[in-house]
Design a protein around this motif. Structure first.
Motif, PDB file in Angstrom:
ATOM      1  N   ARG A  62       0.849  -1.151  -0.053  1.00  0.00           N
ATOM      2  CA  ARG A  62      -0.082  -0.045  -0.117  1.00  0.00           C
ATOM      3  C   ARG A  62       0.959   1.295   0.210  1.00  0.00           C
ATOM      4  O   ARG A  62       0.535   2.051  -0.417  1.00  0.00           O
ATOM      5  CB  ARG A  62      -0.944  -0.219   1.216  1.00  0.00           C
ATOM      6  N   TYR A  94       0.365   3.743  -2.787  1.00  0.00           N
ATOM      7  CA  TYR A  94      -0.151   5.200  -2.547  1.00  0.00           C
ATOM      8  C   TYR A  94       0.382   6.155  -1.912  1.00  0.00           C
ATOM      9  O   TYR A  94       0.249   7.273  -1.841  1.00  0.00           O
ATOM     10  CB  TYR A  94      -1.542   5.183  -1.481  1.00  0.00           C
ATOM     11  N   GLY A 127      -9.684   8.276   5.056  1.00  0.00           N
ATOM     12  CA  GLY A 127      -8.895   7.854   3.766  1.00  0.00           C
ATOM     13  C   GLY A 127      -9.087   8.968   2.678  1.00  0.00           C
ATOM     14  O   GLY A 127      -9.789   8.487   1.593  1.00  0.00           O
ATOM     15  N   ASP A 186      -5.380  10.227   6.600  1.00  0.00           N
ATOM     16  CA  ASP A 186      -4.985   9.032   5.433  1.00  0.00           C
ATOM     17  C   ASP A 186      -3.727   8.482   6.069  1.00  0.00           C
ATOM     18  O   ASP A 186      -3.007   8.939   6.933  1.00  0.00           O
ATOM     19  CB  ASP A 186      -4.532   9.773   4.463  1.00  0.00           C
ATOM     20  N   ALA A 199      -7.431   4.275  10.317  1.00  0.00           N
ATOM     21  CA  ALA A 199      -9.031   4.107  10.474  1.00  0.00           C
ATOM     22  C   ALA A 199      -9.603   3.457  11.573  1.00  0.00           C
ATOM     23  O   ALA A 199     -10.663   3.660  12.201  1.00  0.00           O
ATOM     24  CB  ALA A 199      -9.693   3.238   9.351  1.00  0.00           C
ATOM     25  N   SER A 249     -16.289   7.964   4.074  1.00  0.00           N
ATOM     26  CA  SER A 249     -15.294   7.150   3.660  1.00  0.00           C
ATOM     27  C   SER A 249     -15.435   6.705   2.334  1.00  0.00           C
ATOM     28  O   SER A 249     -16.608   5.858   2.125  1.00  0.00           O
ATOM     29  CB  SER A 249     -14.707   6.121   4.438  1.00  0.00           C
ATOM     30  N   ALA A 271     -12.024   3.169   0.447  1.00  0.00           N
ATOM     31  CA  ALA A 271     -11.059   3.127   1.195  1.00  0.00           C
ATOM     32  C   ALA A 271     -10.791   2.064   2.230  1.00  0.00           C
ATOM     33  O   ALA A 271      -9.915   1.376   2.390  1.00  0.00           O
ATOM     34  CB  ALA A 271     -10.883   4.300   1.964  1.00  0.00           C
ATOM     35  N   HIS A 299      -9.359  -1.406   2.355  1.00  0.00           N
ATOM     36  CA  HIS A 299      -8.033  -1.534   2.879  1.00  0.00           C
ATOM     37  C   HIS A 299      -7.784  -1.778   4.384  1.00  0.00           C
ATOM     38  O   HIS A 299      -6.657  -1.985   4.962  1.00  0.00           O
ATOM     39  CB  HIS A 299      -6.974  -0.262   2.364  1.00  0.00           C
TER      40      HIS A 299
END
Length: 267
Positions: A11, A15, A76, A98, A123, A138, A141, A144
Motif C-alpha cells: 500500500r 499510495y 481515507g 490518511d 481508521a 469514507s 478506502a 484496505h
C-alpha cells in the motif's frame, strides 16, 4: 495471501511513495471506480466523463449525509480532491485523515481552505476526541482497512449523538467469497484489497452502537462504466470485466453503507 507487513508495504508503494491517482485509469486525482449513472457507455468516453464519474461517487455519499453546516471527517482522504468536492456542500469544518503521510502532504498542497485540515491517521485509531464530528464519510478506502470492527468503534466514538456516516466501497458478498476473489482479481491476491464481507461490516456497525444501518448495492452504476473505461484505458488482464464476473458469480458488489449514531447523551 500477503501478511500484514507485506500488505502495508504494498500500500505504501501504491499510495505513498507511488501515487496511484496519477494513472490515467483513475484521472483527475481521484481513486475510485466511479458512479456512472447518466454517462453514455456506448461510445468513446472522455477524461472529463471519467472525472465526472468519480465526482458523482462523492455526490452519492454527500447526498446521503447532508453535510451543510456540519463538522465532517473523511477517513481515507487520499490527495484531497474528494475534500474539495465536499467543501462545495458548505460544511462548518472538514478534517481528513490518511494512513499515508505522502497522501496527507498532497492533500495539504492541493486544498487551501480555512475550514480544512489533513492529518495522518489510521481508521482503527482516529486521532480526534470523542464527539468531534457530526458526519463521517469514507469513499473507496475501507477495502484496505485491516479491522473493520475497530473502524466501526472509532466511528461511533468520534461521531456526536445523532451523527451519521456513509461508506462506499466494494465488499465480499459472503464469508466464503475470499478464496475465489483471490483467484479472480489480482488486487485480492496481492493483499492490496481485503475481501471484507458486507454482512460482517453491518454487524460491526450495530455492535458499535449504530442504528438505521443500511447496505445498498450501487454496483449497477459502477461495474459497466468501470469495465468500459478500463477497456479504453488499456488496463491489463481484463481487470474491469473481472469485477463484473465477481458480481455475476455472487462474490462481490459495490455498496453504499449508511448508519446513524443514536441521539441523546452518551451513557
Amino acid at each position: 495471501m500477503a501478511d500484514d507487513v507485506q500488505r502495508a508495504e504494498l500500500r505504501r508503494r501504491t499510495y505513498g511513495t507511488g501515487d496511484l491517482a496519477t494513472r490515467w485509469v483513475f484521472a483527475g486525482g481521484f481513486i475510485n471506480f466511479g458512479y456512472w449513472d447518466g454517462i453514455p457507455l456506448d461510445g468513446r468516453l472522455t477524461v472529463e466523463q471519467r472525472i465526472a464519474s468519480q465526482q458523482a461517487m462523492y455526490d452519492v455519499v454527500l447526498d446521503a449525509l447532508d453535510v451543510a453546516g456540519r463538522r465532517v471527517l473523511e477517513v481515507g482522504c487520499g490527495g484531497g480532491v474528494g475534500a474539495q468536492r465536499t467543501l462545495l456542500r458548505g460544511p462548518e469544518l472538514l478534517r481528513g485523515i490518511d494512513l499515508m503521510p505522502e497522501q496527507v502532504e498532497r492533500a495539504r498542497a492541493a486544498t487551501r481552505d480555512e475550514r480544512v485540515e489533513f492529518v495522518p491517521g489510521s481508521a482503527s485509531d482516529i486521532p480526534f476526541p470523542d464527539d468531534a464530528f457530526d458526519r463521517l464519510l469514507s469513499v473507496e478506502a475501507a477495502q484496505h482497512f485491516e479491522d473493520l470492527g475497530a473502524f466501526a468503534r472509532e466511528c461511533a466514538r468520534v461521531l456526536a449523538p445523532g451523527g451519521r456516516l456513509a461508506v462506499t466501497t466494494f465488499f465480499a458478498e459472503h464469508d466464503d467469497a475470499g478464496p475465489e476473489l483471490v483467484e479472480l482479481i489480482k488486487t485480492f491476491a496481492t493483499g492490496l484489497d481485503l475481501a471484507h464481507p458486507i454482512g460482517r461490516f453491518t454487524d460491526d456497525l450495530r455492535a458499535a452502537g449504530f442504528d438505521d444501518v443500511r447496505a445498498d448495492s450501487i454496483g449497477a452504476h459502477v461495474w459497466a462504466g468501470l469495465h468500459r473505461w478500463q477497456e479504453l484505458a488499456g488496463f491489463p488482464d481484463g481487470w474491469g470485466h473481472r469485477w463484473i464476473q465477481a458480481t455475476e458469480r455472487g462474490l462481490a458488489d459495490y455498496y453504499l453503507v449508511t448508519a446513524r449514531q443514536p441521539a441523546g447523551s452518551r451513557a
